[in-house]
Design a protein around this motif. Sequence first.
Motif, PDB file in Angstrom:
ATOM      1  N   ALA A 151      41.769  33.687  50.055  1.00 38.46           N
ATOM      2  CA  ALA A 151      41.433  34.812  49.184  1.00 38.46           C
ATOM      3  C   ALA A 151      42.633  35.070  48.280  1.00 38.46           C
ATOM      4  O   ALA A 151      43.764  35.142  48.740  1.00 38.46           O
ATOM      5  CB  ALA A 151      41.120  36.048  50.015  1.00 38.46           C
ATOM      6  N   LEU A 152      42.385  35.186  46.988  1.00 37.15           N
ATOM      7  CA  LEU A 152      43.464  35.362  46.021  1.00 37.15           C
ATOM      8  C   LEU A 152      43.485  36.799  45.510  1.00 37.15           C
ATOM      9  O   LEU A 152      42.485  37.294  44.999  1.00 37.15           O
ATOM     10  CB  LEU A 152      43.274  34.390  44.851  1.00 37.15           C
ATOM     11  N   TYR A 153      44.620  37.445  45.676  1.00 33.26           N
ATOM     12  CA  TYR A 153      44.836  38.799  45.190  1.00 33.26           C
ATOM     13  C   TYR A 153      45.998  38.795  44.211  1.00 33.26           C
ATOM     14  O   TYR A 153      46.953  38.044  44.372  1.00 33.26           O
ATOM     15  CB  TYR A 153      45.209  39.750  46.334  1.00 33.26           C
ATOM     16  N   GLU A 154      45.920  39.648  43.209  1.00 31.87           N
ATOM     17  CA  GLU A 154      47.034  39.870  42.293  1.00 31.87           C
ATOM     18  C   GLU A 154      47.511  41.295  42.529  1.00 31.87           C
ATOM     19  O   GLU A 154      46.712  42.234  42.501  1.00 31.87           O
ATOM     20  CB  GLU A 154      46.554  39.713  40.856  1.00 31.87           C
ATOM     21  N   ILE A 155      48.809  41.451  42.779  1.00 33.72           N
ATOM     22  CA  ILE A 155      49.388  42.773  43.027  1.00 33.72           C
ATOM     23  C   ILE A 155      50.439  43.031  41.960  1.00 33.72           C
ATOM     24  O   ILE A 155      51.351  42.237  41.780  1.00 33.72           O
ATOM     25  CB  ILE A 155      50.026  42.849  44.427  1.00 33.72           C
ATOM     26  N   THR A 156      50.300  44.128  41.245  1.00 35.40           N
ATOM     27  CA  THR A 156      51.262  44.495  40.213  1.00 35.40           C
ATOM     28  C   THR A 156      52.158  45.593  40.769  1.00 35.40           C
ATOM     29  O   THR A 156      51.684  46.644  41.185  1.00 35.40           O
ATOM     30  CB  THR A 156      50.545  44.989  38.942  1.00 35.40           C
ATOM     31  N   LEU A 157      53.457  45.300  40.778  1.00 42.23           N
ATOM     32  CA  LEU A 157      54.445  46.227  41.318  1.00 42.23           C
ATOM     33  C   LEU A 157      55.398  46.675  40.218  1.00 42.23           C
ATOM     34  O   LEU A 157      55.540  46.016  39.195  1.00 42.23           O
ATOM     35  CB  LEU A 157      55.273  45.543  42.407  1.00 42.23           C
ATOM     36  N   LEU A 158      56.070  47.774  40.466  1.00 42.36           N
ATOM     37  CA  LEU A 158      57.151  48.201  39.593  1.00 42.36           C
ATOM     38  C   LEU A 158      58.456  47.611  40.141  1.00 42.36           C
ATOM     39  O   LEU A 158      58.541  47.272  41.333  1.00 42.36           O
ATOM     40  CB  LEU A 158      57.220  49.733  39.572  1.00 42.36           C
TER      41      LEU A 158
END
Length: 163
Positions: A151-158
């Motif tokens: 399963a592919l997730y994209e997580i955008t962090l600061l």
Amino acid sequence: DNNDINNNAIGASKENIQYLVQMKSHDYPIEAYRGTVCLLGGNANKNDETPLDTLLRELNEELRDPTWVTLIRDNAASIVDDSSLQFTERPLVDNSTTRIIPASSLQYSGEMEQRQRQQQIIPAVRYLGTTMHFQSSALLRKPNPYAFLCALYEITLLPHQLP
């Protein structure tokens, strides 16, 4: 896990987007992958009920329990499902792609209040779909090949949320 990795942010594009990747250690169990660079992740285990459970467990293992992983679990309903991108002829990134960023930090007068606020910023998460992967018995140096779903997730962090 005992086959530790090095986590590195690699800068890319003129927007200065950075990707967090891992480098497999010299004692990684699959010799062909030793020293390779890859995305963070791992296999589901018997205690993982969903792909999100696997993601959260792996992030905690690899990044040493960052506080934002708990925020993802507690706000799972806010994960954007972009899995339909797997079945489209559109580019993965264009003007119609869902583009999300973490909730921005508000201005506070005190440094302590600012730090507390930053701890509560929820990372933006997109589910991009699931793919089938295969590793041959020759690669694994075992009698049987190995296939698994990813399963592919994209997580955008600061920046302050990076390890």
